[in-house]
Design a protein around this motif. Structure first.
Motif, PDB file in Angstrom:
ATOM      1  N   GLU A   1       0.834  -1.200   0.000  1.00 39.55           N
ATOM      2  CA  GLU A   1       0.000   0.000   0.000  1.00 39.55           C
ATOM      3  C   GLU A   1       0.870   1.253   0.000  1.00 39.55           C
ATOM      4  O   GLU A   1       0.662   2.174  -0.803  1.00 39.55           O
ATOM      5  CB  GLU A   1      -0.904  -0.029   1.234  1.00 39.55           C
ATOM      6  CG  GLU A   1      -1.876   1.102   1.317  1.00 39.55           C
ATOM      7  CD  GLU A   1      -2.793   0.963   2.527  1.00 39.55           C
ATOM      8  OE1 GLU A   1      -3.827   1.650   2.525  1.00 39.55           O
ATOM      9  OE2 GLU A   1      -2.487   0.189   3.453  1.00 39.55           O
ATOM     10  N   VAL A   2       1.867   1.290   0.874  1.00 43.68           N
ATOM     11  CA  VAL A   2       2.779   2.439   0.951  1.00 43.68           C
ATOM     12  C   VAL A   2       3.592   2.564  -0.335  1.00 43.68           C
ATOM     13  O   VAL A   2       3.771   3.663  -0.868  1.00 43.68           O
ATOM     14  CB  VAL A   2       3.715   2.309   2.179  1.00 43.68           C
ATOM     15  CG1 VAL A   2       4.815   3.350   2.161  1.00 43.68           C
ATOM     16  CG2 VAL A   2       2.913   2.390   3.465  1.00 43.68           C
ATOM     17  N   LYS A   3       4.053   1.437  -0.842  1.00 45.26           N
ATOM     18  CA  LYS A   3       4.834   1.457  -2.081  1.00 45.26           C
ATOM     19  C   LYS A   3       4.005   2.016  -3.232  1.00 45.26           C
ATOM     20  O   LYS A   3       4.506   2.820  -4.024  1.00 45.26           O
ATOM     21  CB  LYS A   3       5.326   0.049  -2.417  1.00 45.26           C
ATOM     22  CG  LYS A   3       6.351  -0.479  -1.425  1.00 45.26           C
ATOM     23  CD  LYS A   3       6.716  -1.913  -1.741  1.00 45.26           C
ATOM     24  CE  LYS A   3       7.661  -2.496  -0.708  1.00 45.26           C
ATOM     25  NZ  LYS A   3       7.999  -3.892  -0.998  1.00 45.26           N
ATOM     26  N   CYS A   4       2.739   1.609  -3.321  1.00 48.09           N
ATOM     27  CA  CYS A   4       1.871   2.115  -4.387  1.00 48.09           C
ATOM     28  C   CYS A   4       1.616   3.606  -4.242  1.00 48.09           C
ATOM     29  O   CYS A   4       1.547   4.333  -5.240  1.00 48.09           O
ATOM     30  CB  CYS A   4       0.552   1.357  -4.404  1.00 48.09           C
ATOM     31  SG  CYS A   4       0.671  -0.260  -5.191  1.00 48.09           S
ATOM     32  N   GLN A   5       1.482   4.078  -3.018  1.00 48.59           N
ATOM     33  CA  GLN A   5       1.288   5.506  -2.793  1.00 48.59           C
ATOM     34  C   GLN A   5       2.513   6.293  -3.260  1.00 48.59           C
ATOM     35  O   GLN A   5       2.380   7.336  -3.899  1.00 48.59           O
ATOM     36  CB  GLN A   5       1.020   5.786  -1.317  1.00 48.59           C
ATOM     37  CG  GLN A   5      -0.332   5.309  -0.841  1.00 48.59           C
ATOM     38  CD  GLN A   5      -0.492   5.399   0.667  1.00 48.59           C
ATOM     39  OE1 GLN A   5       0.443   5.730   1.396  1.00 48.59           O
ATOM     40  NE2 GLN A   5      -1.690   5.086   1.149  1.00 48.59           N
ATOM     41  N   ALA A   6       3.695   5.778  -2.945  1.00 45.97           N
ATOM     42  CA  ALA A   6       4.928   6.449  -3.370  1.00 45.97           C
ATOM     43  C   ALA A   6       5.062   6.440  -4.893  1.00 45.97           C
ATOM     44  O   ALA A   6       5.448   7.445  -5.502  1.00 45.97           O
ATOM     45  CB  ALA A   6       6.142   5.770  -2.725  1.00 45.97           C
ATOM     46  N   ILE A   7       4.712   5.319  -5.516  1.00 43.23           N
ATOM     47  CA  ILE A   7       4.769   5.223  -6.980  1.00 43.23           C
ATOM     48  C   ILE A   7       3.771   6.191  -7.603  1.00 43.23           C
ATOM     49  O   ILE A   7       4.076   6.854  -8.608  1.00 43.23           O
ATOM     50  CB  ILE A   7       4.493   3.768  -7.431  1.00 43.23           C
ATOM     51  CG1 ILE A   7       5.661   2.869  -7.014  1.00 43.23           C
ATOM     52  CG2 ILE A   7       4.262   3.694  -8.926  1.00 43.23           C
ATOM     53  CD1 ILE A   7       5.390   1.378  -7.170  1.00 43.23           C
ATOM     54  N   ALA A   8       2.576   6.301  -7.009  1.00 43.74           N
ATOM     55  CA  ALA A   8       1.560   7.223  -7.524  1.00 43.74           C
ATOM     56  C   ALA A   8       2.045   8.667  -7.403  1.00 43.74           C
ATOM     57  O   ALA A   8       1.826   9.477  -8.320  1.00 43.74           O
ATOM     58  CB  ALA A   8       0.254   7.032  -6.773  1.00 43.74           C
ATOM     59  N   ASP A   9       2.697   8.991  -6.301  1.00 52.09           N
ATOM     60  CA  ASP A   9       3.253  10.335  -6.137  1.00 52.09           C
ATOM     61  C   ASP A   9       4.276  10.630  -7.225  1.00 52.09           C
ATOM     62  O   ASP A   9       4.303  11.723  -7.794  1.00 52.09           O
ATOM     63  CB  ASP A   9       3.907  10.501  -4.754  1.00 52.09           C
ATOM     64  CG  ASP A   9       2.885  10.593  -3.630  1.00 52.09           C
ATOM     65  OD1 ASP A   9       1.674  10.753  -3.921  1.00 52.09           O
ATOM     66  OD2 ASP A   9       3.299  10.505  -2.456  1.00 52.09           O
ATOM     67  N   ALA A  10       5.122   9.645  -7.521  1.00 51.53           N
ATOM     68  CA  ALA A  10       6.145   9.822  -8.558  1.00 51.53           C
ATOM     69  C   ALA A  10       5.485  10.016  -9.927  1.00 51.53           C
ATOM     70  O   ALA A  10       5.941  10.825 -10.739  1.00 51.53           O
ATOM     71  CB  ALA A  10       7.088   8.633  -8.584  1.00 51.53           C
TER      72      ALA A  10
END
Length: 124
Positions: free
Chosen positions: A11-20
């Motif tokens: 979940e956190v990884k996807c949020q970071a990827i979405a931010d990028a």
């Protein structure tokens, strides 16, 4: 002393990827999530795998580790899905019994069918 390793959920990884993907600077993302730039780069590079696992409902999982008996587990998952779709009640004793049967059928030696193994496959 080296810093302690930290694991992050999908979940956190996807949020970071979405931010990028939105165009947020990498330095801001690194600061926001408390990861190293190389870690963020790894997440972005493995974007499809991370997003696929997140979509499969594994958002809280931090690491996916394959089981030691893939043929047995594959047969058991198919059997389980078929029976659950037919509304057949299945408890842990039945699962372990079926798993032992399948391990003999597919020829995977060394399978003991412990409670720990059952717990781990249920998590996967």
């Amino acid at each position: 002393m080296a810093p302690k390793r930290t694991s992050y959920s999908y979940e956190v990884k996807c949020q970071a990827i979405a931010d990028a993907a939105k165009g947020v600077k990498r330095s801001e993302i690194v600061r926001k999530y408390g990861v190293k730039a190389s870690t963020l780069g790894d997440w972005i590079r493995n974007k499809t795998t991370i997003e696929d696992n997140f979509k499969l409902g594994k958002g809280k999982v931090k690491r996916l580790t394959p089981g030691g008996f893939p043929k047995t587990e594959s047969c058991l998952v198919k059997w389980f899905a078929t029976n659950r779709n037919n509304a057949v009640p299945i408890d842990s004793a039945i699962l372990l019994c079926k798993a032992k049967e399948y391990s003999v059928m597919v020829g995977e030696e060394g399978f003991s069918g412990s409670k720990g193994w059952l717990h781990n496959i249920m998590q996967r």
